[in-house]
Design an enzyme around this catalytic site. Structure first.
Site, short mmCIF file in Angstrom:
data_model
loop_
_atom_site.label_atom_id
_atom_site.label_comp_id
_atom_site.label_asym_id
_atom_site.label_seq_id
_atom_site.Cartn_x
_atom_site.Cartn_y
_atom_site.Cartn_z
N THR A 176 0.89 -1.16 0.00
CA THR A 176 0.00 0.00 0.00
C THR A 176 0.93 1.21 0.00
O THR A 176 2.08 1.08 0.38
CB THR A 176 -0.87 0.00 1.28
OG1 THR A 176 -1.66 -1.18 1.32
CG2 THR A 176 -1.81 1.20 1.33
N ARG A 203 -14.11 -6.78 -2.58
CA ARG A 203 -13.45 -6.65 -1.28
C ARG A 203 -12.90 -5.24 -1.09
O ARG A 203 -12.30 -4.67 -1.99
CB ARG A 203 -12.32 -7.67 -1.16
CG ARG A 203 -11.55 -7.60 0.19
CD ARG A 203 -10.28 -6.80 0.06
NE ARG A 203 -9.43 -6.91 1.26
CZ ARG A 203 -8.33 -6.20 1.46
NH1 ARG A 203 -7.94 -5.32 0.54
NH2 ARG A 203 -7.62 -6.34 2.56
N VAL A 204 -13.13 -4.67 0.09
CA VAL A 204 -12.60 -3.36 0.43
C VAL A 204 -11.73 -3.51 1.67
O VAL A 204 -12.15 -4.14 2.65
CB VAL A 204 -13.73 -2.34 0.70
CG1 VAL A 204 -13.15 -1.00 1.15
CG2 VAL A 204 -14.58 -2.15 -0.55
N GLY A 205 -10.55 -2.93 1.64
CA GLY A 205 -9.65 -3.01 2.78
C GLY A 205 -9.76 -1.80 3.69
O GLY A 205 -10.76 -1.08 3.69
N ASP A 206 -8.70 -1.56 4.45
CA ASP A 206 -8.72 -0.47 5.44
C ASP A 206 -8.46 0.89 4.84
O ASP A 206 -8.88 1.91 5.40
CB ASP A 206 -7.67 -0.74 6.52
CG ASP A 206 -6.25 -0.76 5.96
OD1 ASP A 206 -6.02 -1.49 4.98
OD2 ASP A 206 -5.37 -0.04 6.47
N THR A 225 -0.55 0.26 6.61
CA THR A 225 -0.27 -0.67 5.52
C THR A 225 -0.14 -2.07 6.10
O THR A 225 0.30 -2.23 7.23
CB THR A 225 1.03 -0.29 4.78
OG1 THR A 225 1.38 -1.35 3.88
CG2 THR A 225 2.19 -0.07 5.74
N GLY A 226 -0.57 -3.06 5.35
CA GLY A 226 -0.51 -4.43 5.83
C GLY A 226 -1.81 -5.15 5.54
O GLY A 226 -2.44 -4.94 4.50
N LEU A 227 -2.24 -5.99 6.45
CA LEU A 227 -3.50 -6.72 6.29
C LEU A 227 -4.65 -5.80 6.67
O LEU A 227 -4.85 -5.49 7.84
CB LEU A 227 -3.50 -7.97 7.16
CG LEU A 227 -2.46 -9.04 6.79
CD1 LEU A 227 -2.51 -10.20 7.77
CD2 LEU A 227 -2.71 -9.55 5.37
N GLY A 228 -5.40 -5.37 5.68
CA GLY A 228 -6.44 -4.38 5.90
C GLY A 228 -7.46 -4.77 6.94
O GLY A 228 -7.94 -3.93 7.71
#
Length: 306
Positions: A176, A203-206, A225-228
């Site tokens: 990200t 799919r929507v992340g953070d 940044t990382g696993l949303g």
């Protein structure tokens, strides 16, 4: 004291020969943002810094975004002003070059915070953003290789199997980009991403969720940044700024946020960058790598690394 920090994503850079180019990429972004910051606008600094990263195909945002399970690009971005709490975001947008700029238009030209999918694309066209295909040959090749493996194993419909396979491409799994800046008056944070490689469609992340992947107020700003899904569950960007409100500086707050993520979800999950209202920068991660670069008053050259 003015300051700006950028990141190019947390995770593992599998091809370590790419590290010098990645460092140069974040360095270029922070220098671009610094030039805007010296003109007086943290908002312009964040947007322009993120645009540099979106335009660099090494990073998973804008050009070079990863592909969804069905081979499409769906990008997310957000930007937020700390002084007014104004914010704009887009999720699942396609066909634009710089999602961060569309997010800024959402903030400035509408009463809304978040536009998604086709609605975000229609809005972008109304705002004059031309049609653009951010897909690169490298990303398409990676997608084809992974999809072939899935078809061969018969596990194409199983998300857990996908999660195992995409570990072979860790440099794009969690990549990200983001920037946070303070111009002496206001803190601004911005984040942009192509999401998770082979993510489920829709799919929507953070990143576009205010408070999860992106947040700014009068005391601090943060970009994650990382696993949303981890950042969403912890409202991590907002939580990090709360640590500053409780008395920590940007560096200590960044470290506290990552300790929290590690406590609940384990290592190799998150990274964060921050700036506080005293012009301090902060960055922390529990992954092997997180590319970053920052500049603040008194520095002649940026500090950059992974």
């Amino acid at each position: 004291m003015v300051a700006i920090i950028v990141h190019g994503g947390a995770g593992t850079i599998r091809k370590e020969e790419r590290i010098p180019k990645i460092i140069e990429g974040v360095r270029e972004a922070v220098l671009t943002g610094w030039r805007e910051l010296k003109k007086g606008s943290a908002l312009d600094a964040v947007e322009e810094a993120v645009k540099v990263l979106e335009d660099n195909p090494l990073f998973n945002a804008g050009t070079g975004s990863v592909l969804t399970l069905d081979g499409k690009v769906e990008m997310d971005a957000a930007i937020m002003r700390g002084k007014t709490l104004d914010a704009g975001a887009v999720a699942g947008i396609w066909g634009v070059k710089n999602p961060i700029s569309v997010a800024r238009k959402v903030m400035e030209k509408t009463d809304h915070v978040l536009l998604i999918g086709e609605g975000a694309v229609k809005f972008a066209r109304l705002m004059g953003f031309p049609e653009y295909d951010p897909t690169t040959e490298e990303r398409r090749k990676q997608w084809e290789e992974l999809r072939k493996k899935l078809l061969e194993t018969g596990e194409i419909r199983h998300w857990k199997k996908l999660s195992e396979l995409i570990k072979e491409y860790p440099e794009v799994l969690r990549s990200t980009v983001g920037a946070v800046a303070f111009d002496g008056e206001e803190i601004v944070a911005g984040t942009s991403t192509g999401g998770v490689f082979l993510k489920m469609f829709g799919r929507v992340g953070d990143t576009p969720i205010i408070g999860a992947g992106t947040y700014a107020n009068e005391v601090a700003g943060a970009s994650c940044t990382g696993l949303g899904e981890v950042a969403i569950k912890l409202s991590l960007a907002k939580t990090a700024t709360d640590f500053v409100r409780l008395g920590l500086d940007a560096q200590a707050a960044s470290e506290a946020a990552i300790r929290l993520a590690t406590k609940y979800f384990g290592p190799d999950t998150m990274g964060i960058i921050m700036v506080d209202s005293n012009g301090n920068v902060g960055f922390a991660k529990n992954t092997k790598h997180m590319s970053y670069a920052f500049m603040k008053e008194g520095m002649k050259e940026p500090e950059a690394g992974v």
